[in-house]
Scaffold this motif. Sequence first.
Motif, short mmCIF file in Angstrom:
data_model
loop_
_atom_site.label_atom_id
_atom_site.label_comp_id
_atom_site.label_asym_id
_atom_site.label_seq_id
_atom_site.Cartn_x
_atom_site.Cartn_y
_atom_site.Cartn_z
N PHE A 1 0.72 -1.17 -0.06
CA PHE A 1 0.00 0.27 0.01
C PHE A 1 0.92 1.33 -0.08
O PHE A 1 0.38 2.37 -0.78
N HIS A 2 1.84 1.15 0.75
CA HIS A 2 2.79 2.57 0.90
C HIS A 2 3.48 3.22 -0.43
O HIS A 2 3.94 4.14 -0.50
N ASP A 3 3.53 2.13 -1.53
CA ASP A 3 3.99 2.55 -2.63
C ASP A 3 2.88 3.44 -3.41
O ASP A 3 3.59 3.82 -4.62
N TYR A 4 1.78 3.76 -3.03
CA TYR A 4 0.74 4.23 -3.76
C TYR A 4 0.45 5.31 -3.29
O TYR A 4 0.40 5.74 -2.10
N ASN A 5 -0.30 6.29 -3.89
CA ASN A 5 -1.05 7.68 -3.35
C ASN A 5 -2.59 7.28 -3.21
O ASN A 5 -2.94 8.09 -2.51
N VAL A 6 -2.93 6.30 -3.72
CA VAL A 6 -4.26 6.04 -3.90
C VAL A 6 -4.69 4.57 -3.82
O VAL A 6 -4.25 4.09 -4.67
N VAL A 7 -5.63 4.03 -2.99
CA VAL A 7 -5.78 2.62 -3.02
C VAL A 7 -7.24 2.54 -3.28
O VAL A 7 -8.15 2.96 -2.41
N VAL A 8 -7.75 2.07 -4.34
CA VAL A 8 -9.38 1.97 -4.75
C VAL A 8 -9.67 0.44 -4.38
O VAL A 8 -9.13 -0.48 -4.80
N LEU A 9 -10.47 0.50 -3.37
CA LEU A 9 -11.05 -0.72 -2.94
C LEU A 9 -12.43 -1.46 -3.61
O LEU A 9 -13.39 -0.83 -3.64
N ASN A 10 -12.11 -2.54 -4.47
CA ASN A 10 -13.09 -3.07 -5.12
C ASN A 10 -13.02 -4.63 -4.55
O ASN A 10 -13.20 -5.46 -5.37
N TYR A 11 -13.35 -4.60 -3.17
CA TYR A 11 -12.94 -5.90 -2.57
C TYR A 11 -14.10 -5.87 -1.37
O TYR A 11 -14.23 -5.13 -0.73
N GLN A 12 -14.69 -7.13 -1.32
CA GLN A 12 -15.67 -7.47 -0.36
C GLN A 12 -15.42 -9.04 -0.09
O GLN A 12 -15.84 -9.76 -1.07
N GLY A 13 -14.71 -9.50 0.73
CA GLY A 13 -14.69 -10.87 1.03
C GLY A 13 -13.69 -11.49 2.31
O GLY A 13 -14.01 -10.79 3.30
N ASP A 14 -13.00 -12.27 2.03
CA ASP A 14 -12.24 -12.96 3.27
C ASP A 14 -11.27 -12.01 4.08
O ASP A 14 -10.90 -11.15 3.41
N PRO A 15 -11.32 -12.13 5.30
CA PRO A 15 -10.35 -11.07 6.04
C PRO A 15 -8.97 -11.22 5.63
O PRO A 15 -8.55 -12.35 5.17
N TRP A 16 -8.40 -10.13 5.64
CA TRP A 16 -6.85 -10.11 5.17
C TRP A 16 -6.12 -10.40 6.28
O TRP A 16 -6.39 -10.51 7.50
N PRO A 17 -4.79 -10.93 5.79
CA PRO A 17 -3.94 -11.40 7.20
C PRO A 17 -3.56 -10.33 7.79
O PRO A 17 -3.74 -9.08 7.64
N GLU A 18 -3.36 -10.48 9.31
CA GLU A 18 -3.14 -9.29 10.30
C GLU A 18 -2.03 -8.22 9.86
O GLU A 18 -2.15 -7.23 10.02
N GLU A 19 -1.16 -8.67 9.10
CA GLU A 19 0.17 -8.14 8.77
C GLU A 19 -0.38 -7.11 7.59
O GLU A 19 0.22 -5.83 7.64
N THR A 20 -1.44 -7.54 6.89
CA THR A 20 -1.92 -6.74 5.52
C THR A 20 -2.93 -5.63 6.25
O THR A 20 -2.71 -4.44 5.64
N LYS A 21 -3.85 -6.20 7.20
CA LYS A 21 -4.65 -5.18 7.93
C LYS A 21 -3.78 -4.21 8.63
O LYS A 21 -4.21 -2.80 8.56
N LYS A 22 -2.75 -4.32 9.31
CA LYS A 22 -1.87 -3.40 10.05
C LYS A 22 -1.30 -2.41 8.92
O LYS A 22 -1.29 -1.30 9.10
#
Length: 297
Positions: free
Chosen positions: A78-99
Amino acid sequence: MHRRRLIVCVTLVLTLGWSGISFAEKLRALIVDGQNAHDWKGTTPVLKRLLEETGLFTVDVTTSPPRGADMSGFKPKFHDYNVVVLNYQGDPWPEETKKAFVDYVRNGGGVVVYHFACAAFPDWPEYNEIIGLGGWGGRNEKWGPYVRWRDGKIVYDHSPGRAGGHGPMQAFAIDIREPNHPVTQGLPPRFMHVEDELYGWLRGPAKNLTVLATAFAPKDKGGSDEHEPIIFTVQYGKGRVYQIALGHTPKELQSVAFIVLFQRGAEWAATGKVTQPVPADFPTATEARTRPLLAGN
Ligand code: ZN
């Protein structure tokens, strides 16, 4: 003599000018998809093209493993980007990804929450704060209030009830409620969107939330009889979050109302500013507009 010097000068300016443009760094956008009760395979390519056609963005797409599969390796940067577009609705992400996502937003990252992404991750408190308002996934009054426009102002309604819903597909008018925001500046106060789902009953923490636009959802068309927030922003730490509830399938993404609100919202989420002019084919208070070039996507 003078003429020759002038030509050299003009040539220099043109050369430097053009190279300046061609080497100007673009904003970086990341679309996240891979699981969604909606047609993410159909909508992501259109969202990507809409961002690219502004000339402002380079766009990457990161696709998660399918529903039910091992998610432990899903770690977008995520940190490589200026904007993240969420087109996602599904299983939980790993804790590391959530953080990593929460850190990204808190430290000033931009986010666009597109349509059904408001239904993702009901049990992730930071996600609910980041998106401001959500729906479905078992959400109810424990998640926070409804936010409605009543008698000329925004009202937080804590009455109990479900979160998320909509009547049948219908054309509706969009009313700007915050005309001085960079995204809405210069847009007419009311304009038509094509037949689409009109999301209602969204609820959530709604902290640092600004409603930019609402749409009235009539009861006889399956709505709440309220002016529902459909375009809004959330400030989360230093991050700018922009939610757009429109755009059920690729077909609805042909709406110029969607296109312009999506493109301007993404730029604002990335930079805090909007440099895009309002296009000549923008819809009016009585007539929706579409760009048929996107048909077939
Ligand atoms: Zn939908």
